[in-house]
Write a protein that holds these residues in place. Sequence first.
Motif, PDB file in Angstrom:
ATOM      1  N   UNK A 249       0.840  -1.199   0.000  1.00  0.00           N
ATOM      2  CA  UNK A 249       0.000   0.000   0.000  1.00  0.00           C
ATOM      3  C   UNK A 249       0.871   1.245   0.000  1.00  0.00           C
ATOM      4  N   UNK A 250       1.988   1.182   0.742  1.00  0.00           N
ATOM      5  CA  UNK A 250       2.870   2.343   0.855  1.00  0.00           C
ATOM      6  C   UNK A 250       3.784   2.497  -0.352  1.00  0.00           C
ATOM      7  N   UNK A 251       3.673   1.559  -1.298  1.00  0.00           N
ATOM      8  CA  UNK A 251       4.551   1.643  -2.460  1.00  0.00           C
ATOM      9  C   UNK A 251       5.715   0.688  -2.324  1.00  0.00           C
ATOM     10  N   UNK A 252       6.806   0.984  -2.988  1.00  0.00           N
ATOM     11  CA  UNK A 252       7.959   0.094  -2.952  1.00  0.00           C
ATOM     12  C   UNK A 252       8.578   0.059  -1.561  1.00  0.00           C
ATOM     13  N   UNK A 253       9.090  -1.087  -1.202  1.00  0.00           N
ATOM     14  CA  UNK A 253       9.653  -1.312   0.121  1.00  0.00           C
ATOM     15  C   UNK A 253      10.841  -0.385   0.364  1.00  0.00           C
ATOM     16  N   UNK A 254      10.888   0.199   1.579  1.00  0.00           N
ATOM     17  CA  UNK A 254      12.034   1.028   1.963  1.00  0.00           C
ATOM     18  C   UNK A 254      13.141   0.127   2.494  1.00  0.00           C
ATOM     19  N   UNK A 255      14.315   0.681   2.722  1.00  0.00           N
ATOM     20  CA  UNK A 255      15.428  -0.082   3.270  1.00  0.00           C
ATOM     21  C   UNK A 255      15.868   0.534   4.586  1.00  0.00           C
ATOM     22  N   UNK A 256      16.066  -0.319   5.581  1.00  0.00           N
ATOM     23  CA  UNK A 256      16.513   0.173   6.878  1.00  0.00           C
ATOM     24  C   UNK A 256      18.006   0.466   6.815  1.00  0.00           C
ATOM     25  N   UNK A 257      18.320   1.675   6.448  1.00  0.00           N
ATOM     26  CA  UNK A 257      19.704   2.130   6.417  1.00  0.00           C
ATOM     27  C   UNK A 257      19.869   3.248   7.441  1.00  0.00           C
ATOM     28  N   UNK A 258      21.094   3.691   7.628  1.00  0.00           N
ATOM     29  CA  UNK A 258      21.345   4.792   8.563  1.00  0.00           C
ATOM     30  C   UNK A 258      20.557   6.028   8.157  1.00  0.00           C
ATOM     31  N   UNK A 259      20.449   6.235   6.856  1.00  0.00           N
ATOM     32  CA  UNK A 259      19.718   7.408   6.350  1.00  0.00           C
ATOM     33  C   UNK A 259      18.239   7.330   6.714  1.00  0.00           C
ATOM     34  N   UNK A 260      17.634   6.134   6.583  1.00  0.00           N
ATOM     35  CA  UNK A 260      16.221   5.984   6.920  1.00  0.00           C
ATOM     36  C   UNK A 260      15.995   6.142   8.421  1.00  0.00           C
ATOM     37  N   UNK A 261      16.900   5.607   9.231  1.00  0.00           N
ATOM     38  CA  UNK A 261      16.769   5.743  10.687  1.00  0.00           C
ATOM     39  C   UNK A 261      16.711   7.218  11.081  1.00  0.00           C
ATOM     40  N   UNK A 262      17.596   7.999  10.495  1.00  0.00           N
ATOM     41  CA  UNK A 262      17.623   9.427  10.786  1.00  0.00           C
ATOM     42  C   UNK A 262      16.339  10.108  10.300  1.00  0.00           C
ATOM     43  N   UNK A 263      15.848   9.694   9.134  1.00  0.00           N
ATOM     44  CA  UNK A 263      14.624  10.283   8.580  1.00  0.00           C
ATOM     45  C   UNK A 263      13.429  10.027   9.499  1.00  0.00           C
ATOM     46  N   UNK A 264      13.305   8.805  10.031  1.00  0.00           N
ATOM     47  CA  UNK A 264      12.177   8.474  10.902  1.00  0.00           C
ATOM     48  C   UNK A 264      12.238   9.294  12.193  1.00  0.00           C
ATOM     49  N   UNK A 265      13.430   9.477  12.743  1.00  0.00           N
ATOM     50  CA  UNK A 265      13.577  10.302  13.950  1.00  0.00           C
ATOM     51  C   UNK A 265      13.156  11.746  13.680  1.00  0.00           C
ATOM     52  N   UNK A 266      13.584  12.262  12.546  1.00  0.00           N
ATOM     53  CA  UNK A 266      13.219  13.637  12.189  1.00  0.00           C
ATOM     54  C   UNK A 266      11.709  13.749  11.975  1.00  0.00           C
ATOM     55  N   UNK A 267      11.120  12.738  11.316  1.00  0.00           N
ATOM     56  CA  UNK A 267       9.670  12.737  11.080  1.00  0.00           C
ATOM     57  C   UNK A 267       8.901  12.766  12.398  1.00  0.00           C
TER      58      UNK A 267
END
Length: 321
Positions: A249-267
Amino acid sequence: MELIIALIFIAIIGYLFSVIWPLLLFLAIVFVVWKAYESHYYKSSKFLEIKQRITTYIEDCNDLNRHIEDLKYTELVSYRQDYGDAPYRDSSKWNYKRNYLKDQRYAPNIHDCSRTVCDNARKKPFEYICKYFGIKSTEETLSKFENILNNFEAAEEGKRHLQDEKKKIIESIHTNIPTLIRKFSKKNLEKNLGFEQIDMSTAYFPKYTFQYTSSGGKASMTCDIVMDIDNLNRFVLFMSEKIKFKKSIAGQRALMTSKLRQHIKERDKFTCKNCGASIQQEPNLLLEIDHIIPVSKGGLTIEDNLQTLCWRCNRSKGAKI
């Protein structure tokens, strides 16, 4: 002539002994007096009162330390078949005994191979890890490696926060601690206050090992592929390129990388989604990224399934939904 040299040597030794001995005696007395003073201070009511005042903060630090150590015990993925162990006895009569074989043991992250394989593993480490350790490019395997990266990165971040928090606690009692104790008894001060030892090393990063030993045991070669934060990030990306992602539903699968971890914290504005604790209230708060539906229960690494939790809430949640 030899007698004269011997007498001169004895005279020099005697002179040095007469000079050094008083100095050694003085240093020994100073050491004994210092240890007596140190012991007396740590038993004094004044020190015990300070310790009691900050006990809660120290216990919180120690809890975080234990949580970090738990994160470090995440094991790497390996699907190599375990064929069991058997005793080895070389009964050769022609001087072909290979003693090194006696010490060989099965280990899921160690592969005994040819010199060529060992050398090629150095050139293409990720390809050879997948090939020789049975790691298949599947969604499930990728999720496991993402989880390993998430845990190790949280552990590294936690070590820094822990050091900062401990420093902050000790600074809060700075004026109450005698100067001599602060300067010359730092480790004992931390120990007597109740701080558990913090392991700041990165030796816990696991590794895949390719090793070659010649038939006679004289020549050997080893290639260690350490899965630290940098290699785990790169391995997740390497594996993702080999996988055809399923659509969601959310589209293509994301990848748990350092960049994504930081993005989720900022979100999530660096705030725990469960208890509301944030780095504004606690500057040294360790925030972790949690799968709302755990990976072990089929949860994917997509933004809608990720949330920011403080380490306390994440630890209490475990694998619960």
